[in-house]
Design an enzyme around this catalytic site. Structure first.
Site, PDB file in Angstrom:
ATOM      1  N   PHE A 128       0.859  -1.184   0.000  1.00  0.00           N
ATOM      2  CA  PHE A 128       0.000   0.000   0.000  1.00  0.00           C
ATOM      3  C   PHE A 128       0.888   1.225   0.000  1.00  0.00           C
ATOM      4  O   PHE A 128       1.748   1.376   0.860  1.00  0.00           O
ATOM      5  CB  PHE A 128      -0.944   0.067   1.205  1.00  0.00           C
ATOM      6  CG  PHE A 128      -1.835   1.275   1.137  1.00  0.00           C
ATOM      7  CD1 PHE A 128      -3.002   1.247   0.392  1.00  0.00           C
ATOM      8  CD2 PHE A 128      -1.482   2.470   1.770  1.00  0.00           C
ATOM      9  CE1 PHE A 128      -3.820   2.378   0.284  1.00  0.00           C
ATOM     10  CE2 PHE A 128      -2.293   3.603   1.664  1.00  0.00           C
ATOM     11  CZ  PHE A 128      -3.456   3.553   0.924  1.00  0.00           C
TER      12      PHE A 128
ATOM     13  N   ASP B 123       9.477   2.213   2.127  1.00  0.00           N
ATOM     14  CA  ASP B 123       8.325   3.086   2.351  1.00  0.00           C
ATOM     15  C   ASP B 123       8.019   3.053   3.842  1.00  0.00           C
ATOM     16  O   ASP B 123       7.402   2.122   4.352  1.00  0.00           O
ATOM     17  CB  ASP B 123       7.129   2.601   1.519  1.00  0.00           C
ATOM     18  CG  ASP B 123       5.923   3.521   1.670  1.00  0.00           C
ATOM     19  OD1 ASP B 123       5.982   4.435   2.521  1.00  0.00           O
ATOM     20  OD2 ASP B 123       4.935   3.326   0.937  1.00  0.00           O
TER      21      ASP B 123
ATOM     22  N   LYS C  48       2.782  10.792   7.206  1.00  0.00           N
ATOM     23  CA  LYS C  48       1.920  10.580   8.368  1.00  0.00           C
ATOM     24  C   LYS C  48       2.420  11.344   9.621  1.00  0.00           C
ATOM     25  O   LYS C  48       2.153  12.515   9.732  1.00  0.00           O
ATOM     26  CB  LYS C  48       1.720   9.085   8.612  1.00  0.00           C
ATOM     27  CG  LYS C  48       0.909   8.474   7.456  1.00  0.00           C
ATOM     28  CD  LYS C  48       0.317   7.114   7.733  1.00  0.00           C
ATOM     29  CE  LYS C  48      -0.735   6.769   6.687  1.00  0.00           C
ATOM     30  NZ  LYS C  48      -0.367   5.692   5.769  1.00  0.00           N
TER      31      LYS C  48
HETATM   32  C1  PLP Z   1      -0.586   5.803   4.284  1.00  0.00           C
HETATM   33  C2  PLP Z   1       0.532   5.300   3.468  1.00  0.00           C
HETATM   34  C3  PLP Z   1       0.908   5.948   2.275  1.00  0.00           C
HETATM   35  C4  PLP Z   1       0.116   7.074   1.674  1.00  0.00           C
HETATM   36  O1  PLP Z   1       0.019   8.203   2.481  1.00  0.00           O
HETATM   37  P1  PLP Z   1      -1.106   9.315   2.171  1.00  0.00           P
HETATM   38  O2  PLP Z   1      -0.713  10.446   3.055  1.00  0.00           O
HETATM   39  O3  PLP Z   1      -2.433   8.712   2.537  1.00  0.00           O
HETATM   40  O4  PLP Z   1      -1.016   9.626   0.726  1.00  0.00           O
HETATM   41  C5  PLP Z   1       2.034   5.482   1.617  1.00  0.00           C
HETATM   42  N1  PLP Z   1       2.729   4.425   2.072  1.00  0.00           N
HETATM   43  C6  PLP Z   1       2.374   3.768   3.197  1.00  0.00           C
HETATM   44  C7  PLP Z   1       3.204   2.608   3.663  1.00  0.00           C
HETATM   45  C8  PLP Z   1       1.258   4.172   3.923  1.00  0.00           C
HETATM   46  O5  PLP Z   1       0.892   3.492   5.011  1.00  0.00           O
END
Ligand code: PLP
Length: 411
Positions: free
Chosen positions: A137, A222, A251
């Protein structure tokens, strides 16, 4: 519930929120419009790691908002440099490119990796490939959902960008086998969050690091969700002593107030960008930079990563001690924990609705998993209090399920 009624009438139907209308937050607590208090065991998917309305960060936010908030990157500001320096100090990498959302940070990583492949690795124009994992994700932009393996995230949104290959998460041999001379990067979450809190086997990330180095492929972690203390280390890749070539942060980087994200990388990777190649109107704005900087300082000063490790142990032990035939598995790292329920016995949604009744806010992931990821500032007594309510809610769902079964069996 006036606002909820308006939302139902005027909002696109792309979310199905739990039936609670929130109006105030402080620390680990949230209050609804009826004045009822809840423990936040989700912290906005880890965006609120420092607690709601963290007073120190709030003060930075208010003072900076009053002084200077948005300028665009057409000009320097006195806030950006120190923020980027702090990101590099905390991550051990060389340069950072600030954006706003996590998805934008990942898009930035993809652009950097492809350009690195063409300019430095020598991949023929247009042929660069990026390897991602099944169950990944990385956000909701069209390129990103294009490499999702989640059918709903893709359905109806194609055509998608080419240039991505999939390997199973947790299988380093599969990564090695998928790499070709045209592979630019491997992008991986150290722990898969949205896939249902999936922790890979020990040694996985370290082996990926070795394979990528040996075959001249960038390792990009990520860490939008796992980063900044969430898993009990500042970065989740530290659990395996791995230093990637690039990482994405988001985040929690906004201190629970603002969308602030960044792609952070080595000098070599970041050297591919020249003025005009990439940008963002709001990326690196002084307001986000000031709050993000203060958030990183607090993370290190208060050693929130170690605190998250200790609190995570306590929460994990408590959840594992909940005896229920509905629970299939409890898994996670630090304060990123998922409870996986047997799908034939209940749904995670039903459990979350029951948790709301018991004053606990969380969210189901992938149908069967309930995540528990409170603010990192949570204390031991608060974990214990939450556990009492979680156990009671699970017991109630179990009893209701058993009663339904007795009725359907005609007993
Ligand atoms: C939440 C998330 C994203 C995307 O972040 P947004 O601020 O919602 O665009 C990307 N990578 C990971 C691992 C995430 O958990």
């Amino acid at each position: 519930m006036d606002s909820t009624r308006l939302e139902a009438r005027y909002s696109a139907r792309n979310y199905a929120p739990l039936p609670v209308e929130l109006t105030r937050g402080e620390g680990i607590h949230l209050w609804d419009t009826n004045g009822r208090r809840y423990i936040d065991m989700m912290s906005a998917y880890s965006a609120v790691s420092f607690g709601h309305g963290n007073p120190e960060l709030l003060q930075v936010l208010v003072e900076q908002a009053a002084r200077l908030a948005v300028t665009s990157r057409a000009f320097h500001t006195d806030r950006l440099g120190p923020f980027l320096a702090k990101i590099c100090e905390v991550t051990g990498l060389d340069r950072a490119l600030p954006m706003n959302t996590g998805a934008e940070a990942v898009e930035t990583a993809i652009k950097a990796a492809r350009k690195w492949a063409y300019k430095i690795k020598g991949v023929p124009q247009g042929a660069a490939e990026i390897i991602v994992c099944s169950g990944n994700f990385a956000g909701r932009t069209t390129t990103i959902v294009g490499f999702s393996t989640e059918e709903q995230y893709r359905d109806g949104f194609g055509p998608f960008a080419p240039g991505f290959r999939h390997v199973p998460f947790g299988d380093a041999d599969a990564l090695r086998a998928a790499i070709t001379p045209n592979t630019a990067a491997f992008i991986v979450e150290p722990v898969q969050g949205e896939a249902g809190i999936i922790v890979p086997p020990p040694g996985y990330l370290a082996r990926c690091r070795d394979i990528c180095r040996e075959l001249d492929v960038l390792l990009i972690c990520d860490e939008v969700q796992t980063g900044l203390g969430r898993t009990g280390r500042v970065l989740a890749c530290e659990h395996e002593g791995v230093v990637p070539d690039g990482i994405t942060l988001g985040k929690a980087l906004g201190g629970g107030f603002l969308p602030v994200s960044a792609f952070v990388a080595t000098d070599e990777v970041m050297s591919v960008f020249a003025p005009g190649d990439h940008g963002s109107t709001f990326g690196g704005n002084p307001l986000g930079a000031a709050v993000g900087h203060a958030a990183l300082e607090m993370l290190i000063r208060d050693d929130l990563a170690s605190h998250a490790a200790a609190m995570g142990h306590r929460l994990m032990a408590g959840l594992k001690a909940v005896r229920s035939p509905m629970i299939k598995e409890v898994r996670g790292l630090g304060l990123l924990i998922g409870v996986d329920f047997h799908p034939e016995m209940t749904t995670a949604r039903i459990v979350c609705e029951k948790l709301v009744e018991h004053g606990i806010l969380s969210k189901d992931t992938h149908g069967t998993v309930v995540r528990f990821a409170p603010p990192l500032t949570i204390q031991a007594t608060e974990i214990d209090e939450a556990l009492v309510h979680i156990a009671a809610a699970i017991r109630e769902v179990e009893n209701a399920t058993a009663a339904t079964e007795r009725i359907s069996l005609g007993a």
